[in-house]
Design a protein around this motif. Structure first.
Motif, PDB file in Angstrom:
ATOM      1  N   VAL A  33     -42.713  11.352 -15.853  1.00 14.97           N
ATOM      2  CA  VAL A  33     -41.363  11.237 -16.404  1.00 14.97           C
ATOM      3  C   VAL A  33     -41.120   9.768 -16.736  1.00 14.97           C
ATOM      4  O   VAL A  33     -41.122   8.911 -15.845  1.00 14.97           O
ATOM      5  N   GLN A  34     -40.919   9.480 -18.002  1.00 14.86           N
ATOM      6  CA  GLN A  34     -40.777   8.102 -18.453  1.00 14.86           C
ATOM      7  C   GLN A  34     -39.447   7.510 -17.982  1.00 14.86           C
ATOM      8  O   GLN A  34     -38.386   8.117 -18.160  1.00 14.86           O
ATOM      9  N   HIS A  35     -39.514   6.308 -17.403  1.00 13.41           N
ATOM     10  CA  HIS A  35     -38.311   5.648 -16.893  1.00 13.41           C
ATOM     11  C   HIS A  35     -38.682   4.221 -16.513  1.00 13.41           C
ATOM     12  O   HIS A  35     -39.850   3.823 -16.585  1.00 13.41           O
ATOM     13  N   TYR A  36     -37.678   3.477 -16.083  1.00 13.94           N
ATOM     14  CA  TYR A  36     -37.899   2.111 -15.603  1.00 13.94           C
ATOM     15  C   TYR A  36     -36.855   1.825 -14.532  1.00 13.94           C
ATOM     16  O   TYR A  36     -35.693   2.232 -14.667  1.00 13.94           O
ATOM     17  N   VAL A  37     -37.271   1.141 -13.461  1.00 12.96           N
ATOM     18  CA  VAL A  37     -36.341   0.731 -12.413  1.00 12.96           C
ATOM     19  C   VAL A  37     -35.936  -0.713 -12.668  1.00 12.96           C
ATOM     20  O   VAL A  37     -36.786  -1.607 -12.718  1.00 12.96           O
ATOM     21  N   LEU A  38     -34.653  -0.931 -12.841  1.00  9.10           N
ATOM     22  CA  LEU A  38     -34.133  -2.274 -13.066  1.00  9.10           C
ATOM     23  C   LEU A  38     -33.372  -2.708 -11.818  1.00  9.10           C
ATOM     24  O   LEU A  38     -32.372  -2.088 -11.448  1.00  9.10           O
ATOM     25  N   LEU A  83     -35.880   2.988 -22.437  1.00  8.34           N
ATOM     26  CA  LEU A  83     -36.296   4.102 -21.592  1.00  8.34           C
ATOM     27  C   LEU A  83     -35.119   4.480 -20.691  1.00  8.34           C
ATOM     28  O   LEU A  83     -34.200   3.675 -20.491  1.00  8.34           O
ATOM     29  N   PRO A  84     -35.125   5.680 -20.106  1.00 10.19           N
ATOM     30  CA  PRO A  84     -34.146   5.978 -19.062  1.00 10.19           C
ATOM     31  C   PRO A  84     -34.287   4.970 -17.918  1.00 10.19           C
ATOM     32  O   PRO A  84     -35.399   4.586 -17.551  1.00 10.19           O
ATOM     33  N   LEU A  85     -33.162   4.571 -17.358  1.00  8.10           N
ATOM     34  CA  LEU A  85     -33.167   3.543 -16.317  1.00  8.10           C
ATOM     35  C   LEU A  85     -32.650   4.083 -14.992  1.00  8.10           C
ATOM     36  O   LEU A  85     -31.745   4.919 -14.946  1.00  8.10           O
ATOM     37  N   ILE A  86     -33.229   3.563 -13.908  1.00 11.37           N
ATOM     38  CA  ILE A  86     -32.647   3.638 -12.570  1.00 11.37           C
ATOM     39  C   ILE A  86     -32.241   2.214 -12.226  1.00 11.37           C
ATOM     40  O   ILE A  86     -33.080   1.306 -12.247  1.00 11.37           O
ATOM     41  N   VAL A  87     -30.969   1.995 -11.932  1.00 12.37           N
ATOM     42  CA  VAL A  87     -30.441   0.648 -11.734  1.00 12.37           C
ATOM     43  C   VAL A  87     -29.988   0.485 -10.284  1.00 12.37           C
ATOM     44  O   VAL A  87     -29.078   1.179  -9.828  1.00 12.37           O
ATOM     45  N   ASP A  88     -30.645  -0.413  -9.564  1.00 12.89           N
ATOM     46  CA  ASP A  88     -30.252  -0.750  -8.192  1.00 12.89           C
ATOM     47  C   ASP A  88     -29.230  -1.878  -8.277  1.00 12.89           C
ATOM     48  O   ASP A  88     -29.567  -3.007  -8.641  1.00 12.89           O
ATOM     49  N   VAL A  89     -27.972  -1.573  -7.949  1.00  9.69           N
ATOM     50  CA  VAL A  89     -26.897  -2.543  -8.185  1.00  9.69           C
ATOM     51  C   VAL A  89     -26.589  -3.413  -6.978  1.00  9.69           C
ATOM     52  O   VAL A  89     -25.710  -4.277  -7.043  1.00  9.69           O
ATOM     53  N   GLY A  90     -27.282  -3.234  -5.853  1.00  9.82           N
ATOM     54  CA  GLY A  90     -26.988  -4.048  -4.683  1.00  9.82           C
ATOM     55  C   GLY A  90     -25.835  -3.487  -3.880  1.00  9.82           C
ATOM     56  O   GLY A  90     -25.160  -2.534  -4.291  1.00  9.82           O
ATOM     57  N   GLY A  91     -25.581  -4.107  -2.723  1.00  7.40           N
ATOM     58  CA  GLY A  91     -24.617  -3.539  -1.789  1.00  7.40           C
ATOM     59  C   GLY A  91     -23.256  -4.188  -1.745  1.00  7.40           C
ATOM     60  O   GLY A  91     -22.333  -3.633  -1.157  1.00  7.40           O
ATOM     61  N   ARG A  92     -23.098  -5.358  -2.374  1.00  6.54           N
ATOM     62  CA  ARG A  92     -21.797  -6.029  -2.323  1.00  6.54           C
ATOM     63  C   ARG A  92     -21.452  -6.638  -3.678  1.00  6.54           C
ATOM     64  O   ARG A  92     -21.289  -7.852  -3.807  1.00  6.54           O
ATOM     65  N   PRO A  93     -21.329  -5.849  -4.724  1.00  4.82           N
ATOM     66  CA  PRO A  93     -20.991  -6.433  -6.024  1.00  4.82           C
ATOM     67  C   PRO A  93     -19.572  -6.992  -6.027  1.00  4.82           C
ATOM     68  O   PRO A  93     -18.637  -6.361  -5.536  1.00  4.82           O
ATOM     69  N   THR A  94     -19.437  -8.182  -6.563  1.00  3.30           N
ATOM     70  CA  THR A  94     -18.121  -8.785  -6.720  1.00  3.30           C
ATOM     71  C   THR A  94     -17.455  -8.193  -7.961  1.00  3.30           C
ATOM     72  O   THR A  94     -18.117  -7.543  -8.776  1.00  3.30           O
ATOM     73  N   PRO A  95     -16.150  -8.409  -8.140  1.00  6.47           N
ATOM     74  CA  PRO A  95     -15.492  -7.851  -9.335  1.00  6.47           C
ATOM     75  C   PRO A  95     -16.175  -8.248 -10.639  1.00  6.47           C
ATOM     76  O   PRO A  95     -16.306  -7.424 -11.552  1.00  6.47           O
ATOM     77  N   PRO A 185     -42.819  12.344 -23.157  1.00 13.55           N
ATOM     78  CA  PRO A 185     -43.503  11.053 -23.012  1.00 13.55           C
ATOM     79  C   PRO A 185     -44.239  10.629 -24.279  1.00 13.55           C
ATOM     80  O   PRO A 185     -44.231   9.452 -24.644  1.00 13.55           O
ATOM     81  N   GLU A 186     -44.857  11.589 -24.962  1.00  9.04           N
ATOM     82  CA  GLU A 186     -45.609  11.238 -26.161  1.00  9.04           C
ATOM     83  C   GLU A 186     -44.679  10.837 -27.302  1.00  9.04           C
ATOM     84  O   GLU A 186     -44.982   9.915 -28.065  1.00  9.04           O
ATOM     85  N   GLU A 187     -43.533  11.506 -27.418  1.00  7.96           N
ATOM     86  CA  GLU A 187     -42.584  11.123 -28.462  1.00  7.96           C
ATOM     87  C   GLU A 187     -42.033   9.723 -28.212  1.00  7.96           C
ATOM     88  O   GLU A 187     -41.862   8.932 -29.148  1.00  7.96           O
ATOM     89  N   ILE A 188     -41.745   9.418 -26.944  1.00  9.21           N
ATOM     90  CA  ILE A 188     -41.272   8.075 -26.609  1.00  9.21           C
ATOM     91  C   ILE A 188     -42.345   7.047 -26.942  1.00  9.21           C
ATOM     92  O   ILE A 188     -42.074   6.007 -27.559  1.00  9.21           O
ATOM     93  N   ARG A 189     -43.568   7.351 -26.545  1.00  6.27           N
ATOM     94  CA  ARG A 189     -44.672   6.422 -26.804  1.00  6.27           C
ATOM     95  C   ARG A 189     -44.848   6.185 -28.300  1.00  6.27           C
ATOM     96  O   ARG A 189     -44.995   5.039 -28.748  1.00  6.27           O
ATOM     97  N   GLN A 190     -44.838   7.251 -29.074  1.00  9.42           N
ATOM     98  CA  GLN A 190     -45.028   7.115 -30.513  1.00  9.42           C
ATOM     99  C   GLN A 190     -43.892   6.309 -31.150  1.00  9.42           C
ATOM    100  O   GLN A 190     -44.122   5.506 -32.063  1.00  9.42           O
TER     101      GLN A 190
END
Length: 283
Positions: A33-38, A83-95, A185-190
């Motif tokens: 499954v195509q994705h990226y962790v940011l 690509l679809p993303l998984i975003v780790d935003v941390g535990g104490r984001p300020t405004p 995945p192949e369509e994304i790659r192409q």
């Protein structure tokens, strides 16, 4: 291609967000499954932080609060995602750090108690994120799925550094992400290949298979065979998952011809040109 989903993982400190992001990525990779962790928090973490000895990780990991410029760059990267993303935003984001959430589409909530659950659920609602999962994180105990409606609800356990999550709640979350990230995945790659600024593009996964190496598990001893296999002094593009040292080594093959790499945040990019400075005061 349509804008891909960006799933933020949020919750209080020490709820297991980074371990969950790592574990989800490993499960999705196993299913192609195509994705990226940011990692949207500037603490230098990556896959290495869950795979290395934890005593070493604690010694070399550097916590940082980031800056408005950092948030601006991360927000740009999320908005420009390829690509679809998984975003780790941390535990104490300020405004002012919450601007990152405005660039996401969905939210996975990890909480330790009802107070943290209310706080983070309100945060997700304030930024218009579709709640994908509402999970209580416990270090020990038994996982259980408590609701399989529009929002996955339940208890997830064992999100401890140095481990990979498993269990029924984790599996149910993986299934939801597979459905959300259901792109060919192949369509994304192409589509990515069609945007390449050079004719010769090397797909690292296919290169690994050609050399008899496990894709996504490059080792330093693979480097001599890689450099012997690829052409020299021709325009070249490099595509796919690989360590920084592999990309850097391949880039040395192409000069004076250009080298490009595919960045899921920026698309095809070339390294900045280096110029020598003038002579010093002593000539």
């Amino acid at each position: 291609m349509e804008l891909f989903p960006a799933v933020a993982i949020g919750g209080p400190p020490h709820a297991g967000k980074s371990v969950l992001a790592y574990s989800l990525s490993q499960a999705l990779r196993a299913r192609d499954v195509q994705h990226y962790v940011l990692r949207a928090y500037p603490d230098g973490e990556g896959d290495w932080a869950n795979e290395a000895q934890q005593a070493l990780v604690r010694r070399i990991r550097i916590k940082d609060w980031g800056s408005p410029r950092w948030v601006e760059h991360v927000s740009r990267d999320i908005l420009n995602r390829h690509l679809p993303l998984i975003v780790d935003v941390g535990g104490r984001p300020t405004p002012w750090q919450e601007a990152i959430l405005d660039c996401c589409t969905h939210f996975v909530l990890l909480h330790r108690d009802e107070a943290s659950r209310r706080e983070w659920k309100s945060l997700a609602q304030r930024h218009g994120l579709a709640l994908l999962a509402d999970l209580r994180s416990e270090l020990h105990g038994t996982q259980r799925v408590e609701g399989q409606g529009r929002v996955l609800q339940g208890v997830i356990t064992g999100l401890e550094r140095g481990t990979v999550a498993s269990g029924p709640t984790f599996d149910a979350l993986v299934e939801r992400l597979c459905l959300l990230f259901a792109y060919s995945p192949e369509e994304i790659r192409q589509a990515h290949m069609a945007q390449a600024p050079v004719e010769t593009v090397v797909d690292l996964a296919r290169l690994a298979r050609a050399l008899g190496t496990e894709p996504n598990r490059w080792q330093p001893q693979d480097l001599p065979r890689v450099l012997a296999y690829l052409p020299e002094r021709v325009p070249l593009g490099l595509y796919g998952r690989g360590p920084v040292w592999l990309y850097a080594a391949v880039a040395t093959l192409t000069p004076p011809a250009p080298f490009y790499q595919f960045d899921v945040r920026l698309g095809w990019v070339g390294p900045p040109a280096l110029t020598t400075g003038g002579e010093g005061p002593e000539g």
